[in-house]
Design an enzyme around this catalytic site. Structure first.
Site, short mmCIF file in Angstrom:
data_model
loop_
_atom_site.label_atom_id
_atom_site.label_comp_id
_atom_site.label_asym_id
_atom_site.label_seq_id
_atom_site.Cartn_x
_atom_site.Cartn_y
_atom_site.Cartn_z
N ARG A 54 18.29 -13.41 56.71
CA ARG A 54 17.67 -14.65 56.22
C ARG A 54 18.49 -15.89 56.53
O ARG A 54 17.98 -16.88 57.04
CB ARG A 54 17.53 -14.60 54.69
CG ARG A 54 16.28 -14.02 54.19
CD ARG A 54 16.51 -13.52 52.78
NE ARG A 54 17.24 -12.26 52.91
CZ ARG A 54 16.64 -11.11 53.00
NH1 ARG A 54 15.35 -11.02 52.91
NH2 ARG A 54 17.34 -10.00 53.19
N THR A 55 19.77 -15.85 56.16
CA THR A 55 20.56 -17.09 56.23
C THR A 55 20.71 -17.55 57.68
O THR A 55 20.57 -18.74 57.97
CB THR A 55 21.93 -16.87 55.56
OG1 THR A 55 21.72 -16.35 54.25
CG2 THR A 55 22.71 -18.15 55.46
N LYS A 82 37.44 -8.45 70.64
CA LYS A 82 38.66 -8.23 71.42
C LYS A 82 39.87 -8.80 70.69
O LYS A 82 40.95 -8.94 71.25
CB LYS A 82 38.55 -8.92 72.79
CG LYS A 82 37.40 -8.39 73.64
CD LYS A 82 37.35 -9.14 74.97
CE LYS A 82 36.14 -8.72 75.78
NZ LYS A 82 35.94 -9.61 76.95
N ARG A 104 29.56 -18.03 58.46
CA ARG A 104 29.57 -16.94 57.50
C ARG A 104 30.73 -16.02 57.87
O ARG A 104 30.88 -15.66 59.04
CB ARG A 104 28.25 -16.16 57.52
CG ARG A 104 28.37 -14.87 56.74
CD ARG A 104 27.05 -14.22 56.46
NE ARG A 104 26.30 -14.95 55.46
CZ ARG A 104 25.29 -14.43 54.77
NH1 ARG A 104 24.90 -13.19 54.98
NH2 ARG A 104 24.66 -15.15 53.87
N HIS A 134 28.39 -19.47 48.30
CA HIS A 134 27.24 -19.54 49.19
C HIS A 134 26.40 -20.75 48.75
O HIS A 134 25.32 -20.61 48.18
CB HIS A 134 26.44 -18.24 49.06
CG HIS A 134 25.42 -17.99 50.12
ND1 HIS A 134 25.10 -18.91 51.09
CD2 HIS A 134 24.63 -16.91 50.35
CE1 HIS A 134 24.15 -18.39 51.88
NE2 HIS A 134 23.86 -17.18 51.45
C1 NCD Z 1 23.24 -12.96 49.92
C2 NCD Z 1 24.55 -13.05 50.66
O1 NCD Z 1 24.65 -12.73 51.84
O2 NCD Z 1 25.47 -13.49 50.01
N1 NCD Z 1 22.13 -12.93 50.73
C3 NCD Z 1 21.65 -14.07 51.30
O3 NCD Z 1 22.38 -14.89 51.79
N2 NCD Z 1 20.33 -14.25 51.28
C4 NCD Z 1 23.25 -11.94 48.87
C5 NCD Z 1 23.52 -10.52 49.25
O4 NCD Z 1 23.99 -10.18 50.32
O5 NCD Z 1 23.24 -9.69 48.38
#
Ligand code: NCD
Length: 311
Positions: A54-55, A82, A104, A134
């Site tokens: 999703r993100t 690497k 991320r 987040h």
């Molecule tokens: C979350 C994350 O990656 O922190 N998901 C997200 O970003 N939609 C929550 C999760 O991984 O459970």
């Protein structure tokens, strides 16, 4: 706003500005005029060192809808495998002219390091760092709550939200606990004692270990995924025991006030923290959260990159 690293970077007015900007951008997108021009000629890099569906897609869609050029970098298949360091990767991105980097990373604090080490000159957006934060997830959750509880206006003063499940490993819970309180909501954390973080008493939230007792006065319940990949010990006896005490099923959902909504950031463990009928029920806003994520990330990129013309 130069970077967005933590929900605590945002004052109430900053957060409301992001939500209002997201609302305007959503309305402009809904008019179906195609891409909006404000970030034409700007480059956004999505730097993903951890899996994401999703993100990552959401940030990509957001940047493209604002006409930015998007470079997607995932650690798998890159020189990171690497052994290339974050510093060398950052210097490469800088050389390529990245105006903003969405990162991320499995290590808490990596976005902060990227923003402050002087390796890159562009803005940094934290898209999830370890178990830390987040912030754009919290913003999209606030946007969704505001749409349902406050007609899409102002802040969340007086709203009551229960955040339930694996709080210990959840960056979503950390960012939401901060942002929702900044916006005037009160937050109740509900988890088994083993999944409640040490020092949670400093978060300003109510703490409960009993889900059944935590539902009848809330405006929303936010279920968290049980994050098995971050668990190096046994935090609960069995999946069945977890879901029978902390899973949201139809019986429990019926204890919520009739206006209250069900949220989950995804990805869901259906049958574990949430039953399939609840996830698919009319009170679930989980798919809406995903759609709102694009609008909110458009707003964040727009504000960080100082986009100018709106139409
Ligand atoms: C979350 C994350 O990656 O922190 N998901 C997200 O970003 N939609 C929550 C999760 O991984 O459970």
């Amino acid at each position: 706003m130069k970077h967005l690293l933590s929900a605590s970077d945002l004052s109430r007015d900053d957060a409301v500005l992001v939500l209002d900007t997201a609302k305007q951008l959503a309305a402009a997108t809904a008019q179906g005029v195609g891409k909006l021009p404000p970030l034409r000629g700007r480059t956004v890099v999505n730097l993903f060192y951890e899996d994401s569906t999703r993100t990552r897609i959401s940030f990509e869609a957001a940047a493209k809808r604002l006409s930015a050029d998007v470079i997607n970098f995932s650690a798998k298949g890159s020189s990171v495998s690497k052994g290339e360091s974050l510093k060398d990767t950052a210097l490469t991105l800088e050389a390529m002219g990245a105006d903003a980097v969405v990162i991320r990373h499995p290590s808490s604090g990596a976005p902060h390091r990227l923003a402050t080490a002087g390796w890159i000159s562009g803005g940094v957006v934290n898209a999830g760092d370890g178990t830390h934060e987040h912030p754009t997830q919290a913003l999209l959750d606030a946007y969704t709550l505001r749409a349902h509880l406050r007609n899409g206006e102002g802040d969340l003063q007086g709203a009551k939200v229960a955040i339930v499940g694996d709080v210990l490993h959840s960056r979503v819970a950390r960012s939401n606990a901060q942002l929702l309180q900044t916006l005037g909501a009160s937050v109740r954390l509900v988890a088994p004692p083993t999944l409640m973080p040490f020092g949670v008493d400093t978060w300003g939230c109510e703490v409960s270990y009993d889900l059944d007792d935590s539902l009848n006065d809330v405006d929303a319940v936010m279920m968290l995924r049980v994050q098995r990949e971050r668990m190096n010990a046994a935090y609960f006896p069995t999946a069945h025991e977890y879901s029978s005490r902390y899973g949201l099923n139809a019986t429990r959902m019926n204890k919520m006030p009739s206006h209250a909504i069900v949220m989950h950031p995804g990805p869901m463990n259906r049958g574990m923290e949430i039953s399939a009928d609840v996830a698919d029920s009319s009170r679930s806003v989980i798919v809406e959260q995903v759609a709102n994520g694009v609008s909110v990330r458009m707003a964040v990129l727009y504000l960080i990159l100082g986009g100018t013309e709106m139409s």
